[in-house]
Design an enzyme around this catalytic site. Structure first.
Site, short mmCIF file in Angstrom:
data_model
loop_
_atom_site.label_atom_id
_atom_site.label_comp_id
_atom_site.label_asym_id
_atom_site.label_seq_id
_atom_site.Cartn_x
_atom_site.Cartn_y
_atom_site.Cartn_z
N LYS A 292 5.70 33.65 -29.00
CA LYS A 292 6.50 32.90 -28.02
C LYS A 292 7.58 32.08 -28.73
CE LYS A 292 2.73 32.71 -24.69
NZ LYS A 292 1.80 31.97 -23.86
N GLN B 261 -1.04 26.37 -24.34
CA GLN B 261 -1.73 27.66 -24.47
C GLN B 261 -3.18 27.55 -24.03
OE1 GLN B 261 -0.16 30.45 -25.26
NE2 GLN B 261 -1.98 31.73 -25.23
N ASP C 86 4.77 28.12 -17.02
CA ASP C 86 3.65 29.03 -16.78
C ASP C 86 3.41 29.24 -15.29
OD1 ASP C 86 2.31 30.22 -18.95
OD2 ASP C 86 1.36 28.33 -19.54
#
Ligand SMILES: Nc1nc2c(c(=O)[nH]1)N[C@@H](CN(C=O)c1ccc(C(=O)N[C@@H](CCC(=O)O)C(=O)O)cc1)CN2
Length: 295
Positions: free
Chosen positions: A54, A98, A121
């Site tokens: 990422k 994460q 997200d």
């Protein structure tokens, strides 16, 4: 194999190029780069690989990357405090924590602390609600990637019978909402669904997101269906290295389906490309600009 193999790596590379062009245009208009903050708690090797990918993708797109590596002994209060500081930082357009988090930290409390406009997200309840009610939202990256691949295959999903196997907040539920938004007829199947093979056999579109290696067999698939496999499961091999398989028995399903995503190389790369897209969209919205087109 008769099915077309849907190339997630190629689709992701094409999307990342479009995002990079959008980033250049944003920098010219806003006088700054979009910024993504990533937070990794602990040393889980798979999570570390995803975070590195990422952060690399963020830099390659021309965006600012702010990485926070935290020990797995950090308290929930300390993590919430960091999220609060990222919420207040004007250089940060997107915040990604994460998952999974260590057991002593309540992941939903962390997610609900992220400012919804920075929730790239798309996991915050505000964004889930906005997606469910058809309002502009930050949409979770994996289902958004699946939808893109389905649209690339089929054009329109209107009237298609779609079965989503799995009801997680991260994939199954938002996937179903996105398919509904495209006027598909949507069934959400899960561990308690009766006669699951028969339910799947009626589907023109199958999205498998259960996390059980090769659970969906070839004889569950309707001839000519499109199969999107979200599962990434490592199974043991004789050489001890293990190998990745999806939730679908690929070789069997590929004999019947019209098109199918492989694992690896299908949905996974699209997840990261969609994170880049979401960060660029968040930066536009926060700067009071219209959403970028063509993404
Ligand atoms: N905050 C989040 N945490 C997690 C997410 C998420 O979207 N947001 N999703 C997963 C992990 N994930 C991204 O974070 C992810 C998983 C897999 C891949 C990928 O490209 N996989 C490759 C195979 C990789 C391998 O060899 O191990 C592929 O499918 O080709 C990308 C992202 C959970 N956590």
């Amino acid at each position: 194999m008769t099915a077309r193999r849907i190339d997630g790596k190629a689709a992701a590379a094409a999307l990342r190029e479009r995002v990079a062009a959008g980033v250049a245009a944003f920098r010219a208009k806003a006088g700054r780069a979009p910024g993504l903050a990533t937070v990794l708690v602990g040393e889980d090797p798979a999570s570390a690989v995803y975070i590195r990918s990422k952060n690399r993708a963020t830099a390659e797109a021309g965006m600012e990357s702010f990485h926070h590596q935290l020990p797995d002994t950090i308290s929930e209060a300390e993590l919430l405090d960091l999220v609060g500081r990222l919420n207040a930082d004007p250089a940060v357009d997107g915040i990604l924590v994460q998952l999974p988090l260590p057991g002593h930290i309540d992941a939903s409390r962390v997610i609900e602390t992220i400012e919804p406009s920075k929730d790239v997200d798309g996991f915050h309840a505000m964004n889930a609600g906005r997606l469910a009610t058809g309002l502009p939202a930050m949409v979770p990256c994996t289902p958004l990637g699946c939808l893109q691949m389905l649209k690339d295959e089929l054009g329109s999903l209107s009237g298609a019978n779609a079965v989503v196997i799995g009801r997680s907040n991260i994939v199954g539920k938002p996937m179903a909402q996105l398919l509904l938004g495209e006027s598909a007829t949507v069934t959400i199947a899960h561990s308690r669904t009766r006669d699951l093979p028969d339910v799947v056999r009626r589907a023109d579109v199958v999205v498998a997101a259960v996390g059980r290696p090769e659970m969906v067999r070839g004889d569950w698939i309707k001839p000519g269906a499109i199969v999107i496999d979200v599962g990434i499961n490592r199974v043991p091999t004789d050489d001890g290295k293990g190998r990745l398989v999806g939730d679908v028995a690929f070789d069997e399903a590929a004999e019947v389906a019209a098109a199918i995503t492989p694992v690896p190389g299908g949905v996974g790369p699209m997840t990261i490309a969609m994170l880049m897209r979401n960060t660029l969209v968040a930066a536009h919205r926060r700067a009071g600009l219209n959403d970028p087109e063509g993404l």
